[in-house]
Design an enzyme around this catalytic site. Structure first.
Site, short mmCIF file in Angstrom:
data_model
loop_
_atom_site.label_atom_id
_atom_site.label_comp_id
_atom_site.label_asym_id
_atom_site.label_seq_id
_atom_site.Cartn_x
_atom_site.Cartn_y
_atom_site.Cartn_z
N LYS A 142 0.05 4.22 -0.24
CA LYS A 142 -0.64 5.37 0.37
C LYS A 142 -0.48 6.62 -0.51
CE LYS A 142 0.25 3.42 4.90
NZ LYS A 142 0.07 3.58 6.32
N ASN A 158 0.87 -1.18 0.00
CA ASN A 158 0.00 0.00 0.00
C ASN A 158 0.90 1.23 0.00
OD1 ASN A 158 -1.84 2.02 0.51
ND2 ASN A 158 -2.29 1.39 2.61
N GLU A 200 -5.27 -5.17 10.64
CA GLU A 200 -4.26 -4.14 10.87
C GLU A 200 -4.57 -3.39 12.16
OE1 GLU A 200 -2.33 -2.99 6.88
OE2 GLU A 200 -4.06 -1.71 7.16
N SER A 222 3.46 -2.07 10.40
CA SER A 222 4.91 -2.01 10.59
C SER A 222 5.63 -3.31 10.19
CB SER A 222 5.25 -1.61 12.03
OG SER A 222 4.74 -0.31 12.30
N HIS A 255 -9.59 0.78 4.92
CA HIS A 255 -8.30 0.99 5.60
C HIS A 255 -8.53 1.92 6.81
CE1 HIS A 255 -4.20 2.29 6.39
NE2 HIS A 255 -3.80 1.23 5.71
N GLY A 283 2.31 2.20 10.73
CA GLY A 283 3.22 3.34 10.55
C GLY A 283 3.91 3.78 11.83
N GLU A 308 -6.98 4.34 7.90
CA GLU A 308 -6.81 5.78 7.62
C GLU A 308 -8.07 6.35 6.96
OE1 GLU A 308 -3.07 5.38 5.57
OE2 GLU A 308 -2.12 4.85 7.46
C1 PEP Z 1 -0.74 0.01 5.86
O1 PEP Z 1 -0.69 1.06 5.26
O2 PEP Z 1 -1.71 -0.73 5.65
C2 PEP Z 1 0.33 -0.35 6.79
C3 PEP Z 1 0.25 -1.48 7.42
O3 PEP Z 1 1.34 0.56 6.95
P1 PEP Z 1 2.79 0.27 7.64
O4 PEP Z 1 3.30 -1.03 7.06
O5 PEP Z 1 3.63 1.45 7.23
O6 PEP Z 1 2.57 0.17 9.10
#
Ligand code: PEP
Length: 252
Positions: free
Chosen positions: A11, A9, A164, A210, A94, A170, A96
């Site tokens: 983003k 992803n 997640e 992460s 997601h 992040g 976000e």
């Molecule tokens: C994500 O954007 O779905 C995500 C898991 O980000 P990160 O790997 O940066 O934590």
């Protein structure tokens, strides 16, 4: 056997030119790995160029969001129909989107229905916040997100679920493999009660939060974890390739 899947992803990162460079950088390495689904999800404006570059390879493209209507007066939105010729997957729900753009379980449910009706494969994201986690509400929240998101959707093994935990996205603070594995086993159980156990065993469930090339093994060693949704580490070609490589090797 569930086929492993790693999705990147990107983003709101990369201009079109940067997305082209990143795709070209990772393509040879990704193409060389087999027995695993590899998906890259650039921003909307790069979908066309990226899909042209990966055309005729086993690397698939995904969008990061979409609206649930086919067309009409919805300024600024992108429809499933528009995505259909450009990508195979779409990330929906997601955290976000939920956190910054007010997406509720009902909206995610509409989006899931629209994606499936159009023939897009949804990567359906769920996850609890830090506060919910600390209050011991993780399972309650996940069960609500699963049942709300899948309301009136019949059993479908093409949906990919991504667990997640919001506190891990992040932040550099990933869950442990064991924590994620147990939570994903619970999510599979919720899918079994929502649909049936045969479909629940066939649905792929990813971990996200992460993930890096240094910790991916810990997650994909878990029998219930079928791969990962990778944010930050998917923006570096060599790291993303290494995550895919380790997953394919460990899921043989
Ligand atoms: C994500 O954007 O779905 C995500 C898991 O980000 P990160 O790997 O940066 O934590």
């Amino acid at each position: 056997m569930r086929r492993p899947l790693i999705a990147g992803n990107w983003k709101m990162n990369t201009t079109v030119d940067e997305a082209v460079i990143l795709t070209r950088d990772m393509l040879p390495g990704l193409k060389a790995i087999s027995n695993i689904d590899r998906v890259i999800c650039p921003p909307f404006i790069s979908l066309q160029r990226v899909s042209e570059i990966v055309k005729d390879t086993a690397v698939a493209v995904g969008a990061q969001n979409m609206y649930f209507k086919e067309k009409g007066a919805f300024t600024g939105e992108i429809s499933p129909l528009m995505l259909k010729s450009l990508c195979k997957y779409v990330i929906l729900g997601h955290s976000e989107r939920r956190q910054f753009f007010g997406e509720t379980d009902d909206i995610v449910n509409e989006k899931l229905k629209a994606a499936l009706a159009t023939g897009l494969l949804p990567i359906f994201c769920i996850g609890e916040s830090l506060q919910e986690n600390e209050a011991g509400k993780t399972r309650e929240i996940l069960a609500r997100q699963v049942t709300g998101g899948l309301k009136a959707i019949s059993a479908n093994k093409d949906i990919v679920v991504a667990y997640e935990p919001v506190w891990a996205i992040g932040t550099g603070k990933a869950a442990t493999g064991d924590q994620a594995g147990r939570t994903i086993e619970f999510i599979r159980g919720t899918l079994a009660s929502t649909w049936n156990s045969e479909i629940a065993q066939s649905v792929r469930i990813l971990y996200g939060g992460s993930v890096t090339d240094a910790n991916i093994a810990e997650f994909v060693r878990e029998p219930h974890i079928d791969g990962a949704l990778v944010g930050g580490a998917s923006l570096k070609a060599s790291d993303f390739i290494e995550i895919v490589r380790q997953t394919a090797a460990l899921k043989q």
